[in-house]
Every structure is written in structure tokens, then in C-alpha cells.
Scaffold this motif. Structure first.
Motif, short mmCIF file in Angstrom:
data_model
loop_
_atom_site.label_atom_id
_atom_site.label_comp_id
_atom_site.label_asym_id
_atom_site.label_seq_id
_atom_site.Cartn_x
_atom_site.Cartn_y
_atom_site.Cartn_z
N SER A 1 6.22 58.79 -37.65
CA SER A 1 6.79 58.60 -36.33
C SER A 1 8.19 58.02 -36.46
CB SER A 1 5.93 57.67 -35.48
OG SER A 1 6.52 57.49 -34.20
N TYR A 2 9.12 58.61 -35.73
CA TYR A 2 10.51 58.17 -35.74
C TYR A 2 10.98 57.90 -34.31
CZ TYR A 2 10.23 59.90 -40.49
OH TYR A 2 9.84 60.10 -41.80
N ALA A 3 10.01 57.62 -33.46
CA ALA A 3 10.29 57.40 -32.05
C ALA A 3 11.04 56.08 -31.84
CB ALA A 3 8.98 57.39 -31.26
N PRO A 4 11.74 55.93 -30.72
CA PRO A 4 12.43 54.67 -30.43
C PRO A 4 11.48 53.49 -30.52
CG PRO A 4 13.11 56.36 -28.88
CD PRO A 4 11.99 56.96 -29.68
N GLY A 5 11.91 52.46 -31.21
CA GLY A 5 11.09 51.26 -31.37
C GLY A 5 10.25 51.23 -32.61
N THR A 6 10.14 52.37 -33.32
CA THR A 6 9.36 52.39 -34.56
C THR A 6 10.25 51.96 -35.73
OG1 THR A 6 9.91 54.71 -35.02
CG2 THR A 6 7.93 54.28 -33.69
N PRO A 7 9.64 51.53 -36.85
CA PRO A 7 10.44 51.08 -37.99
C PRO A 7 11.38 52.14 -38.54
CG PRO A 7 8.16 50.33 -38.21
CD PRO A 7 8.19 51.27 -37.04
N ARG A 8 11.04 53.41 -38.38
CA ARG A 8 11.86 54.47 -38.95
C ARG A 8 12.75 55.17 -37.92
NH1 ARG A 8 9.14 57.72 -43.93
NH2 ARG A 8 8.85 55.91 -45.30
N GLU A 9 12.95 54.55 -36.82
CA GLU A 9 13.78 55.15 -35.77
C GLU A 9 15.15 55.56 -36.30
OE1 GLU A 9 15.90 53.88 -31.50
OE2 GLU A 9 14.52 52.50 -32.52
N GLY A 10 15.72 54.73 -37.16
CA GLY A 10 17.06 55.00 -37.68
C GLY A 10 17.16 56.18 -38.60
N TYR A 11 16.01 56.71 -39.03
CA TYR A 11 16.00 57.86 -39.93
C TYR A 11 15.75 59.18 -39.20
CZ TYR A 11 15.73 54.44 -43.71
OH TYR A 11 16.00 53.40 -44.57
N GLU A 12 15.86 59.18 -37.90
CA GLU A 12 15.61 60.38 -37.11
C GLU A 12 16.90 61.22 -37.08
OE1 GLU A 12 14.64 63.39 -35.49
OE2 GLU A 12 16.14 62.48 -34.20
N TYR A 13 16.96 62.19 -38.00
CA TYR A 13 18.16 63.03 -38.09
C TYR A 13 17.91 64.46 -37.63
CZ TYR A 13 19.65 59.18 -41.10
OH TYR A 13 19.95 57.93 -41.61
N VAL A 14 16.69 64.80 -37.27
CA VAL A 14 16.39 66.16 -36.84
C VAL A 14 16.79 66.37 -35.38
CG1 VAL A 14 14.54 67.82 -36.36
CG2 VAL A 14 14.57 66.55 -38.52
N GLN A 15 16.20 65.57 -34.50
CA GLN A 15 16.48 65.72 -33.08
C GLN A 15 17.94 65.42 -32.78
OE1 GLN A 15 13.20 64.03 -30.96
NE2 GLN A 15 14.13 64.39 -28.96
N ASN A 16 18.47 64.35 -33.38
CA ASN A 16 19.86 63.99 -33.14
C ASN A 16 20.81 65.10 -33.59
OD1 ASN A 16 19.10 61.53 -32.12
ND2 ASN A 16 19.43 60.41 -34.02
N TYR A 17 20.54 65.64 -34.78
CA TYR A 17 21.40 66.70 -35.31
C TYR A 17 21.32 67.97 -34.46
CZ TYR A 17 22.87 70.52 -38.37
OH TYR A 17 23.47 71.64 -38.87
N LEU A 18 20.10 68.40 -34.14
CA LEU A 18 19.95 69.63 -33.38
C LEU A 18 20.48 69.49 -31.95
CD1 LEU A 18 16.49 70.91 -34.65
CD2 LEU A 18 18.77 71.80 -35.20
N GLU A 19 20.37 68.33 -31.39
CA GLU A 19 20.95 68.09 -30.06
C GLU A 19 22.47 68.31 -30.12
OE1 GLU A 19 20.96 67.06 -25.99
OE2 GLU A 19 19.17 67.09 -27.25
N ALA A 20 23.10 67.77 -31.15
CA ALA A 20 24.56 67.92 -31.28
C ALA A 20 24.95 69.37 -31.52
CB ALA A 20 25.07 67.04 -32.43
N ILE A 21 24.21 70.06 -32.38
CA ILE A 21 24.54 71.45 -32.70
C ILE A 21 24.25 72.38 -31.54
CG2 ILE A 21 23.86 73.42 -34.13
CD1 ILE A 21 25.69 71.54 -35.60
N LEU A 22 23.04 72.29 -31.00
CA LEU A 22 22.62 73.25 -29.99
C LEU A 22 23.32 73.02 -28.65
CD1 LEU A 22 18.79 73.30 -30.78
CD2 LEU A 22 20.51 74.99 -31.47
N ARG A 23 23.39 71.75 -28.23
CA ARG A 23 24.00 71.47 -26.92
C ARG A 23 25.52 71.36 -27.00
NH1 ARG A 23 21.55 69.74 -22.49
NH2 ARG A 23 19.77 68.86 -23.63
N ASP A 24 26.00 70.54 -27.92
CA ASP A 24 27.43 70.24 -27.94
C ASP A 24 28.27 71.34 -28.58
OD1 ASP A 24 26.69 67.86 -26.78
OD2 ASP A 24 26.73 66.73 -28.64
#
Length: 217
Positions: A141-164
Motif C-alpha cells: 500500500s502506497y496510499a496517503p498516510g502509509t509508510p510508503r506513501e513517498g514511494y508512489e511513482y506510478v500514479q503520480n507519473y501517469l497523472e503527469a504524462i496522461l493529463r499534463d
């Protein structure tokens, strides 16, 4: 007739893949709603597209009549993938997290379809505004508030590529904890995985129906 572009990138086949299970649920409902429609399917694990090369890259910035034979051949492959993107009324992408990022095969597909002046940085892009449903599965789990939140590079990356960059309209379905049934150290998380998986299947079916209504409006 509506056209769906369906991209899978999991290395695991069929029901062994969490992302494929959910994209299959979306596609089943989509096809029920569009019995006369078209599905363009690409399994990037079984049939990977070429990684971007110097010839394929430089050809995108040069007039076709100046292309070398090598540039022309490489660019023709890119154009084929771009035209599939442009034809789609909706896009479905299975994007599992591998080592904090997307599969290299999916990155190769993106590198091919991102073309400045055509699909990217172009207000007249034929693909602009196309809805994209991304099934972003992950072992933990990489959801907000979890210990690994900072390692979430899939959703962040695809949001930037697909939307922006591509000016598409992405929405994410995120099945989590997919390693719980396979890793004894995560055994106590199996009920949470099952709940997440069930929620993702429901979300896929709902999203397919919503897009049908949206495209018909």
C-alpha cells in the motif's frame, strides 16, 4: 461504434495478474455495452513494442521527406501506435507497480505515442480529452498516510504524462496489497487485499458503464 484501446502490461498471465483481472472486468462490461464496437488490444508483455531509438526519436522532429530509411521504418511503428491512440473513444491501461514504477514495456509504449506537436503540446490533438481508466495495482500500500506513501511513482507519473502531457482524462483504480496471498509475512493483510480487489472489480464495472453513458450523451 465506440472504440476501446486496451493496454495490458503485467508480466503475469490471466488470473495470476491482479491488474489483468480488473481490466478484464472493465472490458467485459464495456463489450456488453458496445456489442458492435471495436477493441484494439495490446498485451505489452506478450508482444512488446520497440523501445524508442535515436532514429524513432529524431524522425519525430524532421519532415518525412528528409527521413533516412532507418528513420522512416522506426517512425512508421510510432505512427501506427499513435493512430491507435487517436482512434480510441476510451483507453484502458493495466499498470502494475514494479520496483516503485511502471513496467518498462508500458514506458516504451508511452515513449512511442508521445509526439510533440501531434499528441503532446498540441491544442488540436485528436486524442485530447479521451478518458483513460488506469488499473494501478501494487503489491503493498502506497496510499496517503502509509509508510510508503513517498514511494508512489506510478500514479503520480501517469497523472503527469496522461493529463499534463497528452491532455487525456485519466481516472485510477488502485488494487492494493496484491502480494498478501503470496507472502507469508503479509498473511494478516489478506482480508484487506480481498476487500481492495473486490472494490476494484466493482469500480471497473461501474466505470465502464459510466463511460458508456458519457460517450452516448
Amino acid at each position: 461504434m465506440a472504440t476501446l484501446l486496451h493496454i495490458d502490461s503485467s508480466v503475469f498471465p490471466g488470473s495470476a495478474s491482479a491488474s489483468r483481472t480488473v481490466t478484464d472486468a472493465f472490458r467485459k462490461v464495456w463489450e456488453e455495452q458496445h456489442p458492435d464496437g471495436t477493441v484494439i488490444y495490446r498485451d505489452l508483455a506478450a508482444n512488446p513494442v520497440p523501445h524508442i531509438t535515436a532514429d524513432a526519436h529524431t524522425a519525430g522532429f524532421a519532415a518525412p521527406d528528409t527521413h533516412t530509411p532507418e528513420q522512416a521504418a522506426a517512425f512508421a511503428e510510432r505512427v501506427r501506435l499513435i493512430e491507435e491512440l487517436e482512434r480510441a473513444d476510451a483507453i484502458l491501461i493495466g499498470a502494475p507497480m514494479y520496483n516503485f514504477a511502471i513496467p518498462s514495456t508500458l514506458k516504451a509504449w508511452l515513449d512511442n505515442v508521445i509526439l510533440a506537436g501531434r499528441t503532446a503540446m498540441n491544442e488540436e490533438s485528436k486524442a485530447k480529452g479521451t478518458p483513460v481508466t488506469v488499473v494501478a495495482s501494487r503489491g503493498g500500500s502506497y496510499a496517503p498516510g502509509t509508510p510508503r506513501e513517498g514511494y508512489e511513482y506510478v500514479q503520480n507519473y501517469l497523472e503527469a504524462i496522461l493529463r499534463d502531457m497528452l491532455a487525456l482524462d485519466p481516472d485510477f483504480i488502485v488494487p492494493e496489497l496484491t502480494m498478501a496471498p503470496h507472502n507469508p509475512a503479509m498473511a494478516e493483510l489478506v482480508p484487506l487485499f480481498e476487500a481492495s480487489h473486490s472494490k476494484a472489480l466493482d469500480a471497473a464495472a461501474t466505470k465502464a458503464k459510466e463511460l458508456t453513458e458519457r460517450l452516448a450523451a
